[in-house]
Design an enzyme around this catalytic site. Sequence first.
Site, PDB file in Angstrom:
ATOM      1  N   GLU A 164       0.712  -1.398  -0.025  1.00  0.00           N
ATOM      2  CA  GLU A 164      -0.047   0.045  -0.075  1.00  0.00           C
ATOM      3  C   GLU A 164       0.733   1.126   0.162  1.00  0.00           C
ATOM      4  O   GLU A 164       0.614   2.180   0.727  1.00  0.00           O
ATOM      5  CB  GLU A 164      -1.025   0.035   1.087  1.00  0.00           C
ATOM      6  N   ASN A 205       2.123  -4.608  -3.345  1.00  0.00           N
ATOM      7  CA  ASN A 205       0.695  -4.904  -3.128  1.00  0.00           C
ATOM      8  C   ASN A 205       0.102  -3.762  -2.750  1.00  0.00           C
ATOM      9  O   ASN A 205       0.491  -3.117  -2.189  1.00  0.00           O
ATOM     10  CB  ASN A 205       0.788  -6.043  -2.187  1.00  0.00           C
ATOM     11  N   HIS A 241     -10.271  -6.008  -2.576  1.00  0.00           N
ATOM     12  CA  HIS A 241     -11.331  -5.715  -1.904  1.00  0.00           C
ATOM     13  C   HIS A 241     -12.496  -4.988  -2.357  1.00  0.00           C
ATOM     14  O   HIS A 241     -12.357  -3.852  -2.344  1.00  0.00           O
ATOM     15  CB  HIS A 241     -10.834  -4.842  -0.300  1.00  0.00           C
ATOM     16  N   GLU A 269      -6.121 -10.339  -2.146  1.00  0.00           N
ATOM     17  CA  GLU A 269      -6.957 -10.167  -1.026  1.00  0.00           C
ATOM     18  C   GLU A 269      -8.331 -10.188  -1.430  1.00  0.00           C
ATOM     19  O   GLU A 269      -9.346  -9.390  -0.835  1.00  0.00           O
ATOM     20  CB  GLU A 269      -6.429  -8.878  -0.152  1.00  0.00           C
ATOM     21  N   ASP A 271     -12.131 -10.134  -1.850  1.00  0.00           N
ATOM     22  CA  ASP A 271     -13.295 -10.235  -1.165  1.00  0.00           C
ATOM     23  C   ASP A 271     -14.515  -9.441  -1.697  1.00  0.00           C
ATOM     24  O   ASP A 271     -14.166  -8.568  -2.297  1.00  0.00           O
ATOM     25  CB  ASP A 271     -13.402 -10.348   0.459  1.00  0.00           C
TER      26      ASP A 271
HETATM   27  O1  G2I Z   1      -7.576  -4.445   6.284  1.00  0.00           O
HETATM   28  C1  G2I Z   1      -7.690  -5.460   5.194  1.00  0.00           C
HETATM   29  C2  G2I Z   1      -6.413  -5.866   4.491  1.00  0.00           C
HETATM   30  C3  G2I Z   1      -5.968  -4.614   3.709  1.00  0.00           C
HETATM   31  N1  G2I Z   1      -4.758  -4.918   3.057  1.00  0.00           N
HETATM   32  C4  G2I Z   1      -3.530  -5.444   3.978  1.00  0.00           C
HETATM   33  C5  G2I Z   1      -4.022  -6.561   4.812  1.00  0.00           C
HETATM   34  O2  G2I Z   1      -3.180  -6.914   5.578  1.00  0.00           O
HETATM   35  C6  G2I Z   1      -5.085  -6.044   5.571  1.00  0.00           C
HETATM   36  O3  G2I Z   1      -5.668  -7.439   6.590  1.00  0.00           O
HETATM   37  C7  G2I Z   1      -6.333  -6.927   7.592  1.00  0.00           C
HETATM   38  C8  G2I Z   1      -6.432  -7.934   8.484  1.00  0.00           C
HETATM   39  O4  G2I Z   1      -7.209  -9.161   7.719  1.00  0.00           O
HETATM   40  C9  G2I Z   1      -6.974  -7.604   9.675  1.00  0.00           C
HETATM   41  O5  G2I Z   1      -7.366  -8.762  10.498  1.00  0.00           O
HETATM   42  O6  G2I Z   1      -5.485  -5.937   8.486  1.00  0.00           O
HETATM   43  C10 G2I Z   1      -6.259  -5.515   9.497  1.00  0.00           C
HETATM   44  C11 G2I Z   1      -5.557  -4.128  10.153  1.00  0.00           C
HETATM   45  O7  G2I Z   1      -5.435  -3.248   9.053  1.00  0.00           O
HETATM   46  C12 G2I Z   1      -6.152  -6.711  10.570  1.00  0.00           C
HETATM   47  O8  G2I Z   1      -7.289  -6.058  11.353  1.00  0.00           O
HETATM   48  C13 G2I Z   1      -6.382  -6.171  12.758  1.00  0.00           C
HETATM   49  C14 G2I Z   1      -7.367  -5.488  13.791  1.00  0.00           C
HETATM   50  O9  G2I Z   1      -7.713  -4.220  13.350  1.00  0.00           O
HETATM   51  C15 G2I Z   1      -6.728  -5.560  15.168  1.00  0.00           C
HETATM   52  O10 G2I Z   1      -7.676  -5.220  16.036  1.00  0.00           O
HETATM   53  C16 G2I Z   1      -6.333  -6.930  15.390  1.00  0.00           C
HETATM   54  O11 G2I Z   1      -5.709  -7.006  16.878  1.00  0.00           O
HETATM   55  O12 G2I Z   1      -6.431  -7.630  13.063  1.00  0.00           O
HETATM   56  C17 G2I Z   1      -5.556  -7.381  14.420  1.00  0.00           C
HETATM   57  C18 G2I Z   1      -5.343  -9.098  14.918  1.00  0.00           C
HETATM   58  O13 G2I Z   1      -6.454 -10.018  14.884  1.00  0.00           O
END
Ligand code: G2I
Length: 454
Positions: A164, A205, A241, A269, A271
């Site tokens: 990003e 990415n 996304h 990614e 969805d």
């Molecule tokens: O935001 C969606 C994706 C966008 N592109 C990069 C990816 O790395 C990103 O993935 C998401 C994860 O799927 C989420 O699981 O990134 C988020 C953060 O930007 C992740 O969320 C975080 C929560 O915000 C936290 O509160 C939590 O502690 O996941 C953490 C672990 O569960």
Amino acid sequence: MRSSSTPLRTRLAALCAGLAATAALIAAGGSSAHAADTPLRDLAAAKGKVIGTAVTGSKLTGTYGDLAGSQFGSLTPGNAMKWESVEPSRGTFNWTEADQIVAFAQAHGQQVRGHTLVWHNQNPGWLTNGSWTSAQLGTLLQDHISTEVGRYKGKIAAWDVVNEPFNEDGTYRTDLWYNGLGADYIADALTWARAADPAAKLYINDYNVEGVNAKSTALYTLVKSLKERGVPIDGVGLQAHLILGQVPSTLQQNIQRFADLGVDVAITELDVRMALPADSAELAQQAADYKAVTAACVAVTRCVNLTVWGFADSDSWVDSTFPGYGAATPYDANYAPKPAYYAIAEALGGTTTTPPTGACSATYSVVSQWNTGFTGQVRIACSGAALSSWKATWTYGAGQQVTQAWNAACTQSGTAVTCTNASYNGTVPDGGSVTFGFNGTWSGGNPVPSVTLG
Ligand code: G2I
């Protein structure tokens, strides 16, 4: 387990009956047995593609683990390899979840996509709160990349090295890295990653770069210039996304223009989120969207991987991030495949007998059991389809006898049981369920029968 009579086998039969459940699917307009369909990873392989999913390490058991291992050819740690996960305190590393996912992938003959090394988000507090000179920041980044990529050298098919880096208008995101190191942090990160694992494919990415637009054109221009400069760049990740009904019309053209630069492309990614509650029209549109994205990747030789960002609706980032939206993945929260699953399969050349309009399933379980009696229940659940009345039938294999039922009218003739809805619960809405219960007698064994819905 059928008709057993020894004490041990009786106990085992009772245990199995208590734990086991069986389901029958009826689909709107037809029937199918999805379990017999070819796994997505095999369909993808036949097209020269790899299909993947983001995963959470702690969930890789039971049904989640079975599906992750059997349906997908690559895994991306959803969070486990991010900087805040692997080095929460400076110099203190935690590789537990990342190691677990890599080991699971190896045990299941899967690739791993490493995610991610340089990002503006999910960095540890000690890093983001620190005050660093440019030289210090560069050293921190180089050490991070060398340590993490080095640890998994030879085990990672592709790394999302830089994640990003762009704003929507195509300018660079003014984050920690850009502000501290200038735009060349990207080239440096790629170079350090190459040094640490020469075999891993190195990606940049980003999101909202699926169609041809200002942001994707900035990414295109960057990749072109990196190639010209001899900086190691092997691929571009289009996160994808997406919002329901909004697959960019230029997706395939955009994939192709990156491929023509001489790099691989991955949908990293995917969805497709929708307003909740999901109804059958939305699920059908979502299936069309998944199909369009998959088809675009299939159409371009250098589109090598298509990864969904969580494969089940219970394991998606969408619901908490976009309140009121969800149902973004190919499996529902109970791990039943949705129309989107079948749409991906079809776009990968698979033939499924399930129409992409959804299905209802019946699950039989033994709730409790005592010396000669038991209480059972059947749950009828619909996803992408709905029922206005229902009939559940099964055949007992061990002499069980239904004696009393509630929330359904049940009759038994010989070994055949037929249960129909009560006056008040014939409707099973799309996304809803109905449960009925019964008491019965058993002796010797109480195996779970297969329920047919019709
Ligand atoms: O935001 C969606 C994706 C966008 N592109 C990069 C990816 O790395 C990103 O993935 C998401 C994860 O799927 C989420 O699981 O990134 C988020 C953060 O930007 C992740 O969320 C975080 C929560 O915000 C936290 O509160 C939590 O502690 O996941 C953490 C672990 O569960």
